[in-house]
Motif scaffolding. Structure first.
Motif, mmCIF file in Angstrom:
data_model
loop_
_atom_site.group_PDB
_atom_site.id
_atom_site.type_symbol
_atom_site.label_atom_id
_atom_site.label_comp_id
_atom_site.label_asym_id
_atom_site.label_seq_id
_atom_site.Cartn_x
_atom_site.Cartn_y
_atom_site.Cartn_z
ATOM 1 N N LEU A 145 0.696 -1.140 0.009
ATOM 2 C CA LEU A 145 0.493 -0.263 -0.188
ATOM 3 C C LEU A 145 1.182 1.330 -0.356
ATOM 4 C CD1 LEU A 145 -2.001 -1.335 2.850
ATOM 5 C CD2 LEU A 145 -2.873 -1.082 0.090
ATOM 6 N N ILE A 146 1.850 1.035 0.755
ATOM 7 C CA ILE A 146 2.981 2.516 0.407
ATOM 8 C C ILE A 146 3.561 2.523 -0.397
ATOM 9 C CG2 ILE A 146 4.675 3.639 1.919
ATOM 10 C CD1 ILE A 146 3.840 1.740 4.784
ATOM 11 N N ALA A 147 3.675 1.506 -0.706
ATOM 12 C CA ALA A 147 4.527 1.493 -1.756
ATOM 13 C C ALA A 147 3.852 2.683 -3.200
ATOM 14 C CB ALA A 147 4.957 0.237 -3.255
ATOM 15 N N LEU A 148 2.635 1.974 -3.604
ATOM 16 C CA LEU A 148 1.626 2.411 -4.390
ATOM 17 C C LEU A 148 1.593 3.078 -4.315
ATOM 18 C CD1 LEU A 148 -0.124 1.543 -6.607
ATOM 19 C CD2 LEU A 148 -2.082 0.838 -5.668
ATOM 20 N N GLY A 149 1.356 4.205 -3.265
ATOM 21 C CA GLY A 149 1.213 5.799 -3.006
ATOM 22 C C GLY A 149 2.891 6.523 -3.392
ATOM 23 N N HIS A 150 3.428 5.751 -3.010
ATOM 24 C CA HIS A 150 4.632 6.467 -3.213
ATOM 25 C C HIS A 150 4.583 7.273 -4.348
ATOM 26 C CE1 HIS A 150 6.251 6.321 1.041
ATOM 27 N NE2 HIS A 150 5.697 6.590 1.569
ATOM 28 N N ALA A 151 4.323 5.379 -5.170
ATOM 29 C CA ALA A 151 4.924 5.340 -6.472
ATOM 30 C C ALA A 151 3.949 6.448 -7.340
ATOM 31 C CB ALA A 151 4.659 4.079 -6.794
ATOM 32 N N LEU A 152 2.924 7.040 -6.513
ATOM 33 C CA LEU A 152 1.825 7.522 -7.138
ATOM 34 C C LEU A 152 2.269 9.556 -6.833
ATOM 35 C CD1 LEU A 152 -1.517 5.270 -7.956
ATOM 36 C CD2 LEU A 152 -0.249 5.950 -9.389
ATOM 37 N N GLY A 153 2.754 9.198 -5.997
ATOM 38 C CA GLY A 153 2.686 10.488 -5.724
ATOM 39 C C GLY A 153 2.116 10.958 -4.295
ATOM 40 N N ALA A 154 0.859 9.989 -3.394
ATOM 41 C CA ALA A 154 0.350 10.147 -2.762
ATOM 42 C C ALA A 154 0.747 10.477 -1.335
ATOM 43 C CB ALA A 154 -0.477 9.172 -2.200
ATOM 44 N N ARG A 155 -0.002 11.068 -0.268
ATOM 45 C CA ARG A 155 1.012 11.449 0.668
ATOM 46 C C ARG A 155 0.237 10.414 1.961
ATOM 47 N NH1 ARG A 155 -1.625 15.867 2.411
ATOM 48 N NH2 ARG A 155 -2.574 14.196 3.743
ATOM 49 N N VAL A 156 1.564 9.356 1.672
ATOM 50 C CA VAL A 156 0.710 8.448 2.857
ATOM 51 C C VAL A 156 0.785 8.101 4.805
ATOM 52 C CG1 VAL A 156 0.937 5.540 2.757
ATOM 53 C CG2 VAL A 156 1.383 7.202 1.090
ATOM 54 N N THR A 157 0.082 8.413 5.165
ATOM 55 C CA THR A 157 -0.409 8.721 6.633
ATOM 56 C C THR A 157 -0.773 7.518 7.535
ATOM 57 O OG1 THR A 157 -0.599 11.012 6.386
ATOM 58 C CG2 THR A 157 -1.633 9.766 8.521
ATOM 59 N N GLY A 158 -0.680 6.933 8.362
ATOM 60 C CA GLY A 158 -0.962 5.278 8.924
ATOM 61 C C GLY A 158 -1.732 5.940 10.187
ATOM 62 N N TYR A 159 -2.876 5.419 10.107
ATOM 63 C CA TYR A 159 -3.396 5.805 11.087
ATOM 64 C C TYR A 159 -4.226 4.784 12.288
ATOM 65 C CZ TYR A 159 -5.018 9.826 8.928
ATOM 66 O OH TYR A 159 -5.091 11.387 8.415
ATOM 67 N N TRP A 160 -3.252 4.499 13.904
ATOM 68 C CA TRP A 160 -3.269 3.370 14.690
ATOM 69 C C TRP A 160 -4.580 3.635 15.365
ATOM 70 C CZ3 TRP A 160 0.434 -0.475 14.548
ATOM 71 C CH2 TRP A 160 0.923 -0.222 13.487
#
Length: 117
Positions: free
Chosen positions: A100-115
């Motif tokens: 998920l993180i890799a895909l987000g980064h590849a598409l230029g997205a800001r990736v945020t994890g909510y625990w």
């Protein structure tokens, strides 16, 4: 809250992390979904306007095959169109979150994890 990427100009990919019954759908509804849904003249909704599209393997039909690939395709299509996305699965380990993180980064997205607990 875990920040997995530096600030980026694209839409956000919100990865919701927590066991079942941790409140992930409620968190999405209260904090990420936006206030309104767009409605077409036929009465069907098009999803949140200005909010995060919710993607969850639990929402796929039981008989659906390759749920991971299907989930990644939906995320890819949405982020590429500029639509922020929230992924609601347990996502318990770094190995499960990594694609998920890799895909987000590849598409230029800001990736945020909510625990959520």
């Amino acid at each position: 809250m875990e920040r997995n990427a530096p600030e980026r100009g694209g839409p956000e990919l919100a990865v919701l992390v927590g066991l079942q019954a941790a409140g992930k759908p409620s968190f999405h509804r209260q904090h990420l979904s936006g206030e309104h849904t767009g409605a077409h003249s036929n009465g069907r909704t098009s999803g949140p306007v200005g909010g995060h599209l919710l993607v969850s393997k639990d929402l796929f039909p039981r008989s659906a095959r390759n749920k991971q690939r299907r989930q990644l395709r939906l995320i890819d299509q949405s982020l590429a169109a500029g639509q922020p996305v929230a992924v609601d699965n347990t996502n318990p380990s770094p190995e499960e979150r990594a694609p998920l993180i890799a895909l987000g980064h590849a598409l230029g997205a800001r990736v945020t994890g909510y625990w959520l607990r």
